[in-house]
Every structure is written in structure tokens, then in C-alpha cells.
Enzyme design. Structure first.
Site, mmCIF file in Angstrom:
data_model
loop_
_atom_site.group_PDB
_atom_site.id
_atom_site.type_symbol
_atom_site.label_atom_id
_atom_site.label_comp_id
_atom_site.label_asym_id
_atom_site.label_seq_id
_atom_site.Cartn_x
_atom_site.Cartn_y
_atom_site.Cartn_z
ATOM 1 N N GLY A 115 0.830 -1.193 0.000
ATOM 2 C CA GLY A 115 0.000 0.000 0.000
ATOM 3 C C GLY A 115 0.868 1.248 0.000
ATOM 4 O O GLY A 115 2.035 1.216 0.401
ATOM 5 N N CYS A 116 0.312 2.362 -0.428
ATOM 6 C CA CYS A 116 1.116 3.585 -0.541
ATOM 7 C C CYS A 116 1.609 4.067 0.820
ATOM 8 O O CYS A 116 2.812 4.259 1.028
ATOM 9 C CB CYS A 116 0.338 4.675 -1.276
ATOM 10 S SG CYS A 116 -1.300 5.033 -0.605
ATOM 11 N N TYR A 117 0.696 4.267 1.781
ATOM 12 C CA TYR A 117 1.132 4.699 3.112
ATOM 13 C C TYR A 117 2.054 3.655 3.737
ATOM 14 O O TYR A 117 3.044 3.991 4.388
ATOM 15 C CB TYR A 117 -0.069 4.910 4.027
ATOM 16 C CG TYR A 117 -0.854 6.158 3.772
ATOM 17 C CD1 TYR A 117 -0.270 7.421 3.890
ATOM 18 C CD2 TYR A 117 -2.206 6.099 3.435
ATOM 19 C CE1 TYR A 117 -0.999 8.583 3.663
ATOM 20 C CE2 TYR A 117 -2.947 7.250 3.213
ATOM 21 C CZ TYR A 117 -2.343 8.489 3.334
ATOM 22 O OH TYR A 117 -3.077 9.625 3.114
#
Length: 316
Positions: A115-117
């Protein structure tokens, strides 16, 4: 012979960005599904079976359904959803974390894109836990800011509407119940004993992300300063072209400001360590659509194909 690639979910932001990045590649043969049949399981199965590599750019449940349709053992499935990031048998698509992670991607047939975060958080925390610097039971907290492009089509449309709500002109904190979907992998991949406290903010710009982790120096297992941690990260990520560690005299950090959109359009990630000898702030800056999504997915594909992992990506 060209690699046959199918993008299941090519209408979403991540799928579209992957598609765009293939336009100048002469080693990829993109398979196209009839738009009217893109939700037809039988047609999707046919496309997956015909591909060498299938990207899943879908909601979680749809990704699970598509993964189950892949009966051909040689087809590599690269899933950009949350569905398989902590599932046994799936390689976690962050090759810079360790040689084991990289080998699993190179040899695996099922790869989950981070995921990005989570990418920003794990890039900072994993090396410290692995090196015995950050105790596994440390009460880790993190705050982050992101452009609106990672929130999906409806949110993008809302931000880009002429009649948008005035609140959208401001940064907005969300995931207030501490139930953000990336928390599971943030804890699982780093090996932390506690689920981190996580406060993300979505802001009025298109792409780019900054994830920060504040630490009390006296609670670390070893005596560390911002300078010593920069040296540690530089050694840990040595010869990793997608990870750049700032210098002690970095001009951006010296300015006193780190911008969420500072690396928009770039496919790497940059690490900063600021603060003082008592309170240290770790920060990772990158593009949520680059190393945080489609760029990471293509990097994983390149590794699986045995070609230059930066092929088709922008690290300049």
C-alpha cells in the site's frame, strides 16, 4: 517473444497508470478485454489464462475472485489491492527490504504490491526493527499527507469539480477510528508487537506523499542521533536505486519544510531524518502513484521477468 500482460481493472487510477507506462515498451503485448465484458468472470478468466502476467487493479473482493480464476500455474499475478498483502504464499512486493523479499518476488507467481502509506512507513521502520534499533514493542505512531489521486475516481472527481465543497481546499485528517486498511500490513511486515497509531491527511493536490514517524531517542535500543540514523539508512539501502537517503546537509531538509508533492512524478522514494538528540523524526517522501502504486507494480514485474528493475520507470 513479447510478454503477454493483462490489466484486470484498467479503468482505475492504478490500472490506467500501469497502462500508460507500457506505451513505450516494445517487450510487452497488452491484452485487451471487451469493455462490455470486463466484469464477466468467464471473460476475465480467459484473459488471465492467456496472459504471462496479470495485474489486479481492483477492490479487494474482486481481486480475490480474479486470483481464484488464475488456474494456469505459470501466470504471474501482481495484485495492487489490499487483499493478499499479509497472505501466506504471496510475495510482498518491496524488494529493497531484504534479499529474501527480492528473491521471493523474482521467483514468485503471486506478488502483492504494498500500500502507498505502508510503503512509506515500512521503508522507515523495517530497517530499524531488523537492526535491533527499534524495539518491537515500541509504541510507534505515524502521521502522513497525501494527494487526492490515491483515493479513487469518486474522490478525484470531487476534488476536481468546479462546484466542490470548500472543505476540499484544506487538508483533511481521516481514518479517525484508527482502522485504516494499511495498518495490518504496517504491523505484520515490520514485526511490530503493537498496531501503530496512524493519522493520515488528504490534501488539495493531485499526487505525492510524505509519511513521518516520530521517535524518542531514549526509548530506542541503541544510542542514535539524526546523523547516525542517516548513516544507517544509507548503508541499509546501499545500491538500491529506488531508495535515496538524504545527506546530512540536504538543502530540502535544511529549508525547514518537507512537501507532500515534492517528488510527484518520480518513481523512487527519499528518506529524511530530522530532529535532535532527544526527539527524532523519520520521513519518507515519494509519489503515491509511483513507488506507492503503479511504479512499484511494474518494478515487481521487471524483477519477475529478470530484466532491469527500473525499466520503463523514472528514476532520473
Amino acid at each position: 517473444m513479447k510478454t503477454k500482460v493483462f490489466i484486470d481493472g484498467s479503468e482505475g487510477t492504478t490500472g490506467l497508470r500501469i497502462y500508460e507506462r507500457f506505451q513505450n515498451r516494445d517487450d510487452i503485448d497488452l491484452l485487451h478485454i471487451d469493455p462490455e465484458r470486463r466484469k464477466d468472470p468467464a471473460e476475465r478468466k480467459k484473459m488471465i489464462q492467456a496472459s504471462d502476467i496479470t495485474f489486479l487493479c481492483l477492490p479487494d473482493e474482486a481481486s480475490r475472485e480474479s486470483a481464484a480464476l488464475a488456474e494456469k500455474e505459470d501466470t504471474v499475478i501482481i495484485d495492487a489491492s489490499t487483499a493478499h498483502r499479509t497472505k501466506e504464499g504471496w510475495a510482498y512486493g518491496f524488494p529493497e527490504l531484504s534479499e529474501q523479499h527480492k528473491t521471493a518476488i523474482q521467483n514468485g507467481k503471486r506478488i502483492a504490491v504494498p500500500g502507498c502509506y505502508a510503503t512509506g512507513f515500512i521503508s522507515l521502520v523495517y530497517p530499524l526493527v531488523a537492526g535491533g534499533i527499534l524495539p518491537k514493542d515500541y509504541p510507534v505512531s505515524s502521521f502522513a499527507i497525501s494527494g487526492y489521486s490515491g483515493a479513487g475516481k469518486k474522490t478525484i472527481a470531487a476534488y476536481e469539480s468546479k462546484d466542490r465543497q470548500k472543505e476540499l481546499s484544506s487538508g483533511r485528517e481521516y481514518a479517525l477510528t484508527q482502522q485504516h486498511k494499511h495498518l495490518k500490513e504496517m504491523k505484520h511486515v515490520t514485526g511490530l508487537a503493537r498496531t501503530p497509531l496512524f493519522s493520515p491527511i488528504i490534501d488539495d493536490y493531485y499526487s505525492g506523499m510524505l509519511v513521518s514517524v516520530p521517535l524518542y531517542a531514549d526509548l530506542l535500543a541503541k544510542k542514535e542521533t539524526p546523523a547516525s540514523l542517516l548513516q544507517y539508512y544509507a548503508e541499509y539501502y546501499k545500491n538500491k536505486p529506488f531508495i535515496q537517503v538524504s545527506a546530512a546537509d540536504d538543502a530540502v531538509a535544511a529549508s525547514g519544510f518537507l512537501a507532500g508533492n515534492g517528488l510527484s512524478g518520480w518513481d523512487g522514494l527519499k528518506i529524511y531524518v530530522t530532529g535532535n538528540e532527544e526527539r527524532i523524526v523519520l520521513s519518507s517522501q515519494f509519489d503515491n502513484l509511483g513507488k506507492g502504486a503503479s511504479g512499484a507494480a511494474i518494478q515487481c514485474m521487471n524483477l519477475a521477468l529478470g530484466c532491469d528493475e527500473a525499466k520503463g520507470l523514472d528514476l532520473t
